[in-house]
Design a protein around this motif. Structure first.
Motif, PDB file in Angstrom:
ATOM      1  N   THR A 182       0.735  -1.331   0.075  1.00 33.18           N
ATOM      2  CA  THR A 182       0.037   0.244   0.070  1.00 33.18           C
ATOM      3  C   THR A 182       0.860   1.196  -0.066  1.00 33.18           C
ATOM      4  N   GLY A 183       1.098   1.589  -1.327  1.00 30.51           N
ATOM      5  CA  GLY A 183       1.883   3.017  -1.342  1.00 30.51           C
ATOM      6  C   GLY A 183       0.872   4.184  -1.158  1.00 30.51           C
ATOM      7  N   ILE A 184      -0.084   4.465  -2.099  1.00 24.69           N
ATOM      8  CA  ILE A 184      -0.971   5.741  -2.320  1.00 24.69           C
ATOM      9  C   ILE A 184      -0.562   6.855  -1.427  1.00 24.69           C
ATOM     10  N   ASN A 185       0.779   7.016  -1.340  1.00 24.32           N
ATOM     11  CA  ASN A 185       1.225   8.329  -1.160  1.00 24.32           C
ATOM     12  C   ASN A 185       2.766   8.470  -1.498  1.00 24.32           C
ATOM     13  N   PRO A 186       3.061   8.918  -2.492  1.00 23.76           N
ATOM     14  CA  PRO A 186       4.458   8.665  -3.057  1.00 23.76           C
ATOM     15  C   PRO A 186       5.474   9.333  -2.054  1.00 23.76           C
ATOM     16  N   ALA A 187       5.092  10.247  -1.233  1.00 22.39           N
ATOM     17  CA  ALA A 187       6.156  10.745  -0.136  1.00 22.39           C
ATOM     18  C   ALA A 187       6.439   9.642   0.779  1.00 22.39           C
ATOM     19  N   ARG A 188       5.601   8.937   1.281  1.00 21.58           N
ATOM     20  CA  ARG A 188       5.678   7.816   2.330  1.00 21.58           C
ATOM     21  C   ARG A 188       6.497   6.919   1.895  1.00 21.58           C
ATOM     22  N   SER A 189       6.252   6.518   0.704  1.00 22.22           N
ATOM     23  CA  SER A 189       6.929   5.447  -0.007  1.00 22.22           C
ATOM     24  C   SER A 189       8.217   5.850  -0.254  1.00 22.22           C
ATOM     25  N   LEU A 190       8.506   6.974  -0.640  1.00 17.96           N
ATOM     26  CA  LEU A 190      10.011   7.624  -0.922  1.00 17.96           C
ATOM     27  C   LEU A 190      10.768   7.502   0.502  1.00 17.96           C
ATOM     28  N   GLY A 191      10.224   8.056   1.399  1.00 13.52           N
ATOM     29  CA  GLY A 191      10.805   7.999   2.742  1.00 13.52           C
ATOM     30  C   GLY A 191      11.331   6.567   3.058  1.00 13.52           C
ATOM     31  N   ALA A 192      10.563   5.668   3.190  1.00  6.76           N
ATOM     32  CA  ALA A 192      10.886   4.245   3.603  1.00  6.76           C
ATOM     33  C   ALA A 192      12.103   4.013   2.552  1.00  6.76           C
ATOM     34  N   THR A 193      11.807   4.030   1.370  1.00  2.13           N
ATOM     35  CA  THR A 193      13.004   3.487   0.148  1.00  2.13           C
ATOM     36  C   THR A 193      14.249   3.995   0.486  1.00  2.13           C
ATOM     37  N   VAL A 194      14.106   5.527   0.839  1.00  2.00           N
ATOM     38  CA  VAL A 194      15.606   6.226   0.834  1.00  2.00           C
ATOM     39  C   VAL A 194      16.204   5.531   2.027  1.00  2.00           C
ATOM     40  N   ILE A 195      15.683   5.371   3.251  1.00  2.00           N
ATOM     41  CA  ILE A 195      16.326   4.873   4.588  1.00  2.00           C
ATOM     42  C   ILE A 195      16.668   3.106   4.567  1.00  2.00           C
ATOM     43  N   TYR A 196      15.938   2.544   3.894  1.00  4.35           N
ATOM     44  CA  TYR A 196      16.034   1.082   3.622  1.00  4.35           C
ATOM     45  C   TYR A 196      16.848   0.919   2.631  1.00  4.35           C
ATOM     46  N   ASN A 197      17.114   1.363   1.532  1.00  3.47           N
ATOM     47  CA  ASN A 197      17.956   1.306   0.545  1.00  3.47           C
ATOM     48  C   ASN A 197      18.175   0.139  -0.084  1.00  3.47           C
ATOM     49  N   ASN A 198      17.312  -0.522  -0.300  1.00  3.55           N
ATOM     50  CA  ASN A 198      17.205  -1.822  -1.102  1.00  3.55           C
ATOM     51  C   ASN A 198      17.036  -1.790  -2.431  1.00  3.55           C
ATOM     52  N   ASP A 199      17.683  -2.714  -3.045  1.00  2.00           N
ATOM     53  CA  ASP A 199      17.601  -2.591  -4.708  1.00  2.00           C
ATOM     54  C   ASP A 199      16.196  -2.944  -5.334  1.00  2.00           C
ATOM     55  N   LYS A 200      15.494  -3.855  -4.678  1.00  2.00           N
ATOM     56  CA  LYS A 200      14.085  -4.024  -4.977  1.00  2.00           C
ATOM     57  C   LYS A 200      13.078  -2.749  -4.831  1.00  2.00           C
ATOM     58  N   ALA A 201      13.241  -2.417  -3.729  1.00  3.23           N
ATOM     59  CA  ALA A 201      12.562  -1.328  -3.120  1.00  3.23           C
ATOM     60  C   ALA A 201      12.764  -0.157  -4.127  1.00  3.23           C
ATOM     61  N   TRP A 202      14.133   0.074  -4.557  1.00  2.00           N
ATOM     62  CA  TRP A 202      14.397   1.145  -5.707  1.00  2.00           C
ATOM     63  C   TRP A 202      13.640   0.887  -7.203  1.00  2.00           C
ATOM     64  N   ASN A 203      13.868  -0.523  -7.328  1.00  2.00           N
ATOM     65  CA  ASN A 203      13.560  -0.715  -8.669  1.00  2.00           C
ATOM     66  C   ASN A 203      11.885  -0.777  -8.787  1.00  2.00           C
ATOM     67  N   ASP A 204      11.109  -1.155  -7.664  1.00  2.00           N
ATOM     68  CA  ASP A 204       9.770  -0.913  -7.811  1.00  2.00           C
ATOM     69  C   ASP A 204       9.146   0.430  -7.292  1.00  2.00           C
ATOM     70  N   GLN A 205       9.964   1.453  -6.971  1.00  2.00           N
ATOM     71  CA  GLN A 205       9.656   2.994  -6.528  1.00  2.00           C
ATOM     72  C   GLN A 205       8.666   3.522  -7.585  1.00  2.00           C
ATOM     73  N   TRP A 206       8.846   3.222  -8.843  1.00  2.00           N
ATOM     74  CA  TRP A 206       8.216   3.970  -9.833  1.00  2.00           C
ATOM     75  C   TRP A 206       6.853   3.634  -9.774  1.00  2.00           C
ATOM     76  N   ILE A 207       6.349   2.717  -9.476  1.00  2.30           N
ATOM     77  CA  ILE A 207       4.990   2.120  -9.308  1.00  2.30           C
ATOM     78  C   ILE A 207       4.309   3.035  -8.328  1.00  2.30           C
ATOM     79  N   PHE A 208       5.068   3.272  -7.152  1.00  2.16           N
ATOM     80  CA  PHE A 208       4.578   4.051  -5.873  1.00  2.16           C
ATOM     81  C   PHE A 208       4.525   5.324  -6.214  1.00  2.16           C
ATOM     82  N   TRP A 209       4.844   6.194  -7.467  1.00  2.00           N
ATOM     83  CA  TRP A 209       4.772   7.434  -7.991  1.00  2.00           C
ATOM     84  C   TRP A 209       3.819   7.535  -8.910  1.00  2.00           C
TER      85      TRP A 209
END
Length: 162
Positions: free
Chosen positions: A98-125
């Motif tokens: 559940t993204g539905i908020n790009p800022a929330r998804s970005l915040g978690a991905t930046v700190i977690y810094n996982n390749d899969k999370a970064w590769n999927d990030q565009w879906i949440f924008w």
């Protein structure tokens, strides 16, 4: 969405990582990722539909053009909005987290810094932007246009009051 929301999400996830590192690690930093077994189209569609439901509910619950008999609705607006968030989460957590908020998804991905999370990030924008755009167009050109025709309100009167 503004930059403050994105920076706030990054800061908050950093705090969670600092103070609750065991939970942070256990739950993948809260980063959104497409779950195994689902394709990109399903993930994108899930985010579009989830955002559509949420934004439609917000527009419907807070529409200032509602008539006088519905004047109590603004006081109760948080109830349907909160319920919509709850339902969207129930439906989409197993697929995308559940993204539905790009800022929330970005915040978690930046700190977690996982390749899969970064590769999927565009879906949440892309998903939330498409879902919000569809509901904005639907609300403005279908629902409002139908209300104008049904009420017989002059088009100039409607556009000048917006």
């Amino acid at each position: 969405m503004n930059y403050n929301q994105s920076f706030g999400a990054i800061y908050d996830v950093g705090l969670v990582k600092a103070f609750h590192s065991s939970y942070y690690t256990k739950y993948g930093g809260g980063a959104n990722e497409l779950a195994d077994g689902y394709n990109i189209g399903t993930g994108l569609g899930t985010e579009i539909l989830g955002t559509f439901v949420l934004v439609y509910t917000v527009f419907s619950a807070t529409d200032p053009k509602r008539n006088a008999r519905d004047s109590h609705v603004l006081v109760l607006a948080p109830l349907p909005i909160g319920f919509a968030v709850f339902i969207v989460h129930l439906a989409t957590i197993p697929i995308t987290g559940t993204g539905i908020n790009p800022a929330r998804s970005l915040g978690a991905t930046v700190i977690y810094n996982n390749d899969k999370a970064w590769n999927d990030q565009w879906i949440f924008w892309v998903g939330p932007f498409i879902g919000a755009a569809i509901v904005a167009l639907y609300h403005q050109y279908i629902l409002r246009a139908g209300a104008v025709k049904a009420l017989g309100v002059d088009e100039l009167e409607v556009s000048s009051s917006c």
